[in-house]
Design a protein around this motif. Structure first.
Motif, PDB file in Angstrom:
ATOM      1  N   GLN A   1       0.748  -1.418  -0.032  1.00  0.00           N
ATOM      2  CA  GLN A   1      -0.106   0.191  -0.229  1.00  0.00           C
ATOM      3  C   GLN A   1       0.754   1.179  -0.103  1.00  0.00           C
ATOM      4  OE1 GLN A   1      -2.613   0.179   4.060  1.00  0.00           O
ATOM      5  NE2 GLN A   1      -4.421  -0.632   2.322  1.00  0.00           N
ATOM      6  N   ARG A   2       1.953   1.175   1.068  1.00  0.00           N
ATOM      7  CA  ARG A   2       2.677   2.396   0.340  1.00  0.00           C
ATOM      8  C   ARG A   2       3.087   2.416  -0.538  1.00  0.00           C
ATOM      9  NH1 ARG A   2       7.062   1.218   4.818  1.00  0.00           N
ATOM     10  NH2 ARG A   2       8.184   0.592   3.543  1.00  0.00           N
ATOM     11  N   GLU A   3       4.155   1.225  -1.064  1.00  0.00           N
ATOM     12  CA  GLU A   3       4.488   1.384  -2.685  1.00  0.00           C
ATOM     13  C   GLU A   3       3.950   2.293  -3.439  1.00  0.00           C
ATOM     14  OE1 GLU A   3       6.613  -1.676  -2.752  1.00  0.00           O
ATOM     15  OE2 GLU A   3       8.200  -1.841  -1.668  1.00  0.00           O
ATOM     16  N   GLU A   4       2.666   1.390  -3.122  1.00  0.00           N
ATOM     17  CA  GLU A   4       1.816   1.898  -3.902  1.00  0.00           C
ATOM     18  C   GLU A   4       1.293   3.426  -4.015  1.00  0.00           C
ATOM     19  OE1 GLU A   4      -0.909   0.333  -7.395  1.00  0.00           O
ATOM     20  OE2 GLU A   4       0.963  -0.456  -5.738  1.00  0.00           O
ATOM     21  N   GLY A   5       0.712   3.453  -2.789  1.00  0.00           N
ATOM     22  CA  GLY A   5       1.155   5.249  -1.979  1.00  0.00           C
ATOM     23  C   GLY A   5       1.412   6.703  -2.688  1.00  0.00           C
ATOM     24  N   ILE A   6       2.972   5.898  -2.141  1.00  0.00           N
ATOM     25  CA  ILE A   6       4.374   6.502  -3.137  1.00  0.00           C
ATOM     26  C   ILE A   6       4.074   6.917  -4.719  1.00  0.00           C
ATOM     27  CG2 ILE A   6       6.760   6.196  -3.272  1.00  0.00           C
ATOM     28  CD1 ILE A   6       7.568   5.217  -0.619  1.00  0.00           C
ATOM     29  N   LYS A   7       4.399   5.918  -5.676  1.00  0.00           N
ATOM     30  CA  LYS A   7       3.986   5.493  -6.886  1.00  0.00           C
ATOM     31  C   LYS A   7       3.193   6.331  -6.904  1.00  0.00           C
ATOM     32  CE  LYS A   7       4.911   1.266  -8.704  1.00  0.00           C
ATOM     33  NZ  LYS A   7       3.921  -0.018  -9.403  1.00  0.00           N
ATOM     34  N   ASN A   8       1.928   6.487  -6.496  1.00  0.00           N
ATOM     35  CA  ASN A   8       0.411   7.032  -6.953  1.00  0.00           C
ATOM     36  C   ASN A   8       1.119   8.714  -6.710  1.00  0.00           C
ATOM     37  OD1 ASN A   8      -0.786   4.824  -7.336  1.00  0.00           O
ATOM     38  ND2 ASN A   8      -2.305   5.253  -5.491  1.00  0.00           N
ATOM     39  N   ALA A   9       1.641   9.278  -5.249  1.00  0.00           N
ATOM     40  CA  ALA A   9       2.571  10.533  -5.109  1.00  0.00           C
ATOM     41  C   ALA A   9       3.413  10.803  -6.138  1.00  0.00           C
ATOM     42  CB  ALA A   9       2.362  10.490  -3.525  1.00  0.00           C
ATOM     43  N   LEU A  10       3.830  10.186  -6.817  1.00  0.00           N
ATOM     44  CA  LEU A  10       5.071  10.595  -7.439  1.00  0.00           C
ATOM     45  C   LEU A  10       4.202  10.848  -8.900  1.00  0.00           C
ATOM     46  CD1 LEU A  10       8.248   8.062  -6.730  1.00  0.00           C
ATOM     47  CD2 LEU A  10       7.694  10.511  -7.077  1.00  0.00           C
ATOM     48  N   ALA A  11       3.397   9.917  -9.349  1.00  0.00           N
ATOM     49  CA  ALA A  11       2.487  10.207 -10.260  1.00  0.00           C
ATOM     50  C   ALA A  11       2.171  11.728 -10.905  1.00  0.00           C
ATOM     51  CB  ALA A  11       1.239   9.122 -10.653  1.00  0.00           C
ATOM     52  N   ALA A  12       1.192  11.743  -8.925  1.00  0.00           N
ATOM     53  CA  ALA A  12       0.494  12.703  -9.107  1.00  0.00           C
ATOM     54  C   ALA A  12       1.217  14.089  -8.675  1.00  0.00           C
ATOM     55  CB  ALA A  12      -0.103  13.028  -7.756  1.00  0.00           C
ATOM     56  N   ALA A  13       2.666  13.851  -8.686  1.00  0.00           N
ATOM     57  CA  ALA A  13       3.575  15.161  -8.609  1.00  0.00           C
ATOM     58  C   ALA A  13       4.464  15.483  -9.796  1.00  0.00           C
ATOM     59  CB  ALA A  13       4.526  15.044  -7.949  1.00  0.00           C
ATOM     60  N   GLU A  14       4.252  14.509 -10.863  1.00  0.00           N
ATOM     61  CA  GLU A  14       4.248  14.248 -12.365  1.00  0.00           C
ATOM     62  C   GLU A  14       3.370  14.896 -12.984  1.00  0.00           C
ATOM     63  OE1 GLU A  14       7.511  14.265 -15.079  1.00  0.00           O
ATOM     64  OE2 GLU A  14       7.659  13.164 -12.746  1.00  0.00           O
ATOM     65  N   GLU A  15       2.398  14.659 -12.925  1.00  0.00           N
ATOM     66  CA  GLU A  15       0.880  15.545 -13.825  1.00  0.00           C
ATOM     67  C   GLU A  15       1.027  16.512 -13.931  1.00  0.00           C
ATOM     68  OE1 GLU A  15      -2.507  14.457 -15.613  1.00  0.00           O
ATOM     69  OE2 GLU A  15      -0.430  13.314 -15.015  1.00  0.00           O
TER      70      GLU A  15
ATOM     71  N   LYS B   1       3.564  18.935 -12.250  1.00  0.00           N
ATOM     72  CA  LYS B   1       4.652  19.767 -13.464  1.00  0.00           C
ATOM     73  C   LYS B   1       3.738  19.955 -14.397  1.00  0.00           C
ATOM     74  CE  LYS B   1       9.384  19.094 -13.723  1.00  0.00           C
ATOM     75  NZ  LYS B   1      10.264  18.084 -13.574  1.00  0.00           N
ATOM     76  N   LYS B   2       3.332  18.794 -15.120  1.00  0.00           N
ATOM     77  CA  LYS B   2       3.112  18.577 -16.440  1.00  0.00           C
ATOM     78  C   LYS B   2       1.622  19.929 -16.374  1.00  0.00           C
ATOM     79  CE  LYS B   2       3.487  14.608 -18.405  1.00  0.00           C
ATOM     80  NZ  LYS B   2       3.288  12.848 -18.648  1.00  0.00           N
ATOM     81  N   GLU B   3       0.651  20.480 -15.716  1.00  0.00           N
ATOM     82  CA  GLU B   3      -0.291  21.367 -16.208  1.00  0.00           C
ATOM     83  C   GLU B   3       0.799  22.226 -15.507  1.00  0.00           C
ATOM     84  OE1 GLU B   3      -4.302  20.417 -13.069  1.00  0.00           O
ATOM     85  OE2 GLU B   3      -3.670  19.367 -14.456  1.00  0.00           O
ATOM     86  N   MET B   4       1.248  22.527 -14.434  1.00  0.00           N
ATOM     87  CA  MET B   4       2.275  23.760 -13.910  1.00  0.00           C
ATOM     88  C   MET B   4       2.812  24.455 -15.611  1.00  0.00           C
ATOM     89  SD  MET B   4       2.677  25.171 -11.271  1.00  0.00           S
ATOM     90  CE  MET B   4       3.646  26.714 -11.247  1.00  0.00           C
ATOM     91  N   GLN B   5       4.074  23.445 -16.470  1.00  0.00           N
ATOM     92  CA  GLN B   5       4.258  23.528 -17.634  1.00  0.00           C
ATOM     93  C   GLN B   5       3.252  23.889 -18.500  1.00  0.00           C
ATOM     94  OE1 GLN B   5       6.676  19.962 -18.508  1.00  0.00           O
ATOM     95  NE2 GLN B   5       8.142  21.238 -16.908  1.00  0.00           N
ATOM     96  N   ASN B   6       1.955  23.988 -18.439  1.00  0.00           N
ATOM     97  CA  ASN B   6       1.083  24.236 -19.159  1.00  0.00           C
ATOM     98  C   ASN B   6       0.275  25.029 -19.113  1.00  0.00           C
ATOM     99  OD1 ASN B   6       1.310  21.327 -20.765  1.00  0.00           O
ATOM    100  ND2 ASN B   6      -1.037  20.900 -20.097  1.00  0.00           N
ATOM    101  N   VAL B   7       0.682  25.249 -18.068  1.00  0.00           N
ATOM    102  CA  VAL B   7      -0.301  26.570 -17.116  1.00  0.00           C
ATOM    103  C   VAL B   7       0.804  28.190 -17.878  1.00  0.00           C
ATOM    104  CG1 VAL B   7      -0.889  27.686 -15.598  1.00  0.00           C
ATOM    105  CG2 VAL B   7      -1.505  26.350 -15.193  1.00  0.00           C
ATOM    106  N   THR B   8       1.848  27.712 -17.455  1.00  0.00           N
ATOM    107  CA  THR B   8       3.456  28.420 -17.773  1.00  0.00           C
ATOM    108  C   THR B   8       2.863  28.595 -19.306  1.00  0.00           C
ATOM    109  OG1 THR B   8       4.314  26.944 -16.443  1.00  0.00           O
ATOM    110  CG2 THR B   8       5.471  29.032 -17.175  1.00  0.00           C
ATOM    111  N   ALA B   9       3.173  27.823 -19.955  1.00  0.00           N
ATOM    112  CA  ALA B   9       3.057  28.234 -21.086  1.00  0.00           C
ATOM    113  C   ALA B   9       1.945  28.938 -22.501  1.00  0.00           C
ATOM    114  CB  ALA B   9       2.787  26.915 -22.168  1.00  0.00           C
ATOM    115  N   ASP B  10       0.952  28.580 -21.226  1.00  0.00           N
ATOM    116  CA  ASP B  10      -0.376  29.645 -21.239  1.00  0.00           C
ATOM    117  C   ASP B  10      -0.408  30.965 -21.115  1.00  0.00           C
ATOM    118  OD1 ASP B  10      -1.982  26.930 -22.126  1.00  0.00           O
ATOM    119  OD2 ASP B  10      -3.158  27.709 -20.749  1.00  0.00           O
ATOM    120  N   SER B  11       0.035  30.907 -19.923  1.00  0.00           N
ATOM    121  CA  SER B  11       0.738  32.341 -19.613  1.00  0.00           C
ATOM    122  C   SER B  11       1.217  32.908 -20.382  1.00  0.00           C
ATOM    123  CB  SER B  11       0.627  32.726 -18.378  1.00  0.00           C
ATOM    124  OG  SER B  11       1.993  31.873 -18.410  1.00  0.00           O
ATOM    125  N   GLU B  12       2.469  32.490 -21.132  1.00  0.00           N
ATOM    126  CA  GLU B  12       3.581  33.039 -22.192  1.00  0.00           C
ATOM    127  C   GLU B  12       2.393  32.856 -23.290  1.00  0.00           C
ATOM    128  OE1 GLU B  12       6.918  30.613 -22.375  1.00  0.00           O
ATOM    129  OE2 GLU B  12       7.017  31.476 -19.923  1.00  0.00           O
TER     130      GLU B  12
END
Lengths: 63, 375, 166
Positions: free
Chosen positions: C41-55, C57-68
């Motif tokens: 469960q913990r490993e799953e949690g970590i994996k999910n958290a990492l995936a969410a963080a990645e997501e 980050k991507k979103e953030m990048q998108n937002v930055t691109a949008d604002s740019e």
């Protein structure tokens, strides 16, 4: 003349010893060549050594 | 490991050596026998299971030996169940009379005898008694140690399991030491050898066998003077379990590998000739694998104990200012190595068990697998 | 081998099997299963958290691109507006200049016309005055001179001659 079985066991143990020594030495060489594969080499080495060791022990108890 | 743990380990080993040394010297002061035979007998005695739990013994001025410890129940099946305390044997000095039958404890084994305690010997060798041995289901020293280890393991790991539930999946205290080992067994032993798909089925066995062997090995190094994993019956039981588990979970491919190792690689008339030799070897391999497993553990632990106790025994053979410290230092060094061996043997047993389970549960081609299966 | 067989205690073997199976069962139920589940469960949690963080980050990048992109658009818009404004300004300036010029020209023309008419009026006025003055002069001269007939005639003649010259 009958050769005591202890001598046979001793000979078998010498063989096993040489075998394990060679495995250890080769494993060292392999690790030196590829330090990143350390874990895999160690595992394979232990398995092979354990198998030879088994033969050695079998010889000791047979003797 | 903190310095405190290191220190306490060292102290434990020291005390262990002293305790054994003390024991030997008490024995060696008994008259008539010479020291070397005494030590040899002592070591032999130590390696065997015993029907009472003796912590240490001493000899008083009149030459009488006193044993300190507690008796254990003896359970015999001899035309009916017979249960009595091992104190009846008085450490092998007296006969035990139960329901009209007489039993004698001779070299750690119980023989049925008559009222005068006659032991008749094998004529060819003159070593083995020919008396009837009733089925001995006693709670011996080894059984007690297995119970203690079992309880310790259950307590330790169930509390670890509970701490996960309480702490949100984060181990606490001693769990921080054991969790990486559990994960190592899962990742580097089970998954590496059995495979991602099927390892789960074998995990409980592998974990139990690893910690059981490791803890018993470690107990063998304490002054308790037990030698459970160095007992052939114990290792045989473990190997039998491995054998049964391997063959009962074996897949079709596994059996095909044994009875038809070449597959479609050769026409049937070619195979016939080779299989006359190959199939018996494969079948023999089935039994040799767990046999090597049991012999390895037994021999390693026994050899470790013999070396250790012989080195301690040297102190009483040298009886000099040079020999004493020298053999003490040597036995201390060997003790440290034995700590490593205790872990290593547990690891190798688990590793090889996992390897055999891996052979049994594989389902794809065998061509790229290492041919360790033959050994 | 003989020693091994002799050492083998069947009772211990049975105990070991029973105890080990019991231990296996207990540990499996109370320890290994919960531990492995928790770890998974913990490993799953970590994996999910990492995936969410990645997501994220991507979103953030998108937002930055949008604002740019927005910023860029805004900048071009501003540029365009500025350009337009400048054009308008220039056009206005040019227009007003033209208008002013036209106005000026008109005024100049008007002024010229006025000047012309004034000049004409002035000239006419002067002519009138000259005529009156000449009549008066002529009267006076005539009054003085016409006492002598000869002289009168002479005068008339000379005057006429003058007039022609004019």
């Amino acid at each position: 003349m009958e050769i005591p079985s202890v001598i046979g066991a001793g000979l078998a143990v010498i063989g096993a010893g040489i075998g394990i020594g060679m495995i250890g030495g080769k494993a060292m060489e392999a690790i030196a060549r590829q330090p990143e594969a350390y874990g895999k080499i160690q595992t394979a080495m232990l398995i092979a050594a354990a198998l030879i060791e088994g033969i050695g022990f079998a010889a000791i108890f047979a003797g | 490991m903190t310095y405190i743990t290191k220190f306490s380990c060292a102290v434990l080993l020291f005390i262990g050596n002293f305790a054994l040394a003390n024991d030997i010297v008490q024995h060696s002061e008994a008259p008539e026998k010479d020291t070397k035979t005494e030590i040899k007998e002592y070591i032999d005695h130590h390696l065997q299971d015993s029907h009472d739990f003796t912590l240490f013994s001493s000899t008083d001025e009149s030459g009488e030996v006193h044993h300190y410890g507690f008796p254990l129940p003896v359970i015999l099946w001899d035309g009916g169940l017979k249960v009595f305390s091992s104190s009846k044997f008085h450490h092998g000095e007296e006969l035990a009379e139960v329901d009209g039958s007489y039993y004698k404890l001779y070299h750690g084994k119980i023989y049925k005898t008559d009222s005068s305690g006659t032991i008749s010997y094998d004529e060819a060798h003159g070593e083995h008694p020919t008396n009837v041995r009733p089925l001995d289901l006693s709670i011996t020293k080894s059984v007690v140690m297995m119970l203690v280890t079992g309880l310790l393991l259950v307590w330790l790991f169930s509390s670890l399991a509970k701490s996960y539930a309480k702490n949100g999946s984060i181990p606490k205290g001693i769990g921080r030491f054991f969790e990486p080992i559990v994960l190592y067994i899962r990742d580097d032993i089970a998954i590496a050898n059995i495979g991602e798909k099927k390892y789960k089925k074998y995990m409980p066995f592998l974990l139990t066998v690893f910690f059981f062997i490791w803890f018993l090995n470690m107990f063998g190094l304490t002054p308790l003077g037990v030698n459970v994993t160095g007992n052939i019956a114990v290792t045989t039981a473990l190997a039998v379990l491995v054998f049964l588990l391997t063959n009962f979970t074996g897949t079709k491919d596994y059996w095909k590998h044994i009875f038809d190792p070449l597959g479609d690689g050769m026409p049937w008339y070619g195979k016939m000739v080779i299989y006359i030799i190959l199939v018996p070897i494969e079948i023999l391999g089935l039994f040799i694998k767990p046999f090597a497993l049991l012999i390895r553990l037994y021999a390693n632990m026994t050899a470790g104990h013999v070396v250790l106790m012989s080195l301690i025994g040297l102190i009483f053979i040298f009886k000099s200012w040079v020999g004493g410290p020298l053999s003490f230092g040597l036995s201390f060094a060997i003790s440290l190595i034995e700590v490593l061996v205790a872990l290593l043997q547990a690891y190798i047993f688990t590793m090889l068990a996992a390897l055999y389970f891996g052979f049994a549960s594989e389902e794809h081609d065998h061509d790229d697998e290492p041919e360790l299966a033959h050994l | 081998m003989d020693k091994l067989v002799n050492d083998f205690s069947f009772g211990l073997f049975i105990w070991q099997i029973i105890l080990f199976l019991l231990l296996l069962f207990l540990l499996r139920k109370f320890a290994w299963r919960p531990i492995l589940n928790a770890v998974n469960q913990r490993e799953e949690g970590i994996k999910n958290a990492l995936a969410a963080a990645e997501e994220a980050k991507k979103e953030m990048q998108n937002v930055t691109a949008d604002s740019e992109k927005l910023l860029k658009e805004a900048r071009t818009e501003r540029e365009a507006m500025l350009k337009e404004a400048r054009e308008i300004k220039e056009r206005m300036i040019a227009e007003s200049k033209e208008q002013a010029k036209e106005e000026g020209d008109k005024m100049i023309k008007q002024a010229q016309a006025a000047i012309e008419s004034e000049k004409k009026a002035a000239v006419a006025d002067i002519k009138n005055q000259v005529a009156e003055l000449s009549v008066e002069i002529a009267e006076k001269v005539l009054k003085e001179q016409l006492s002598n007939k000869d002289k009168q005639l002479k005068l008339v003649e000379s005057m006429l001659g003058d007039v022609k010259l004019n």
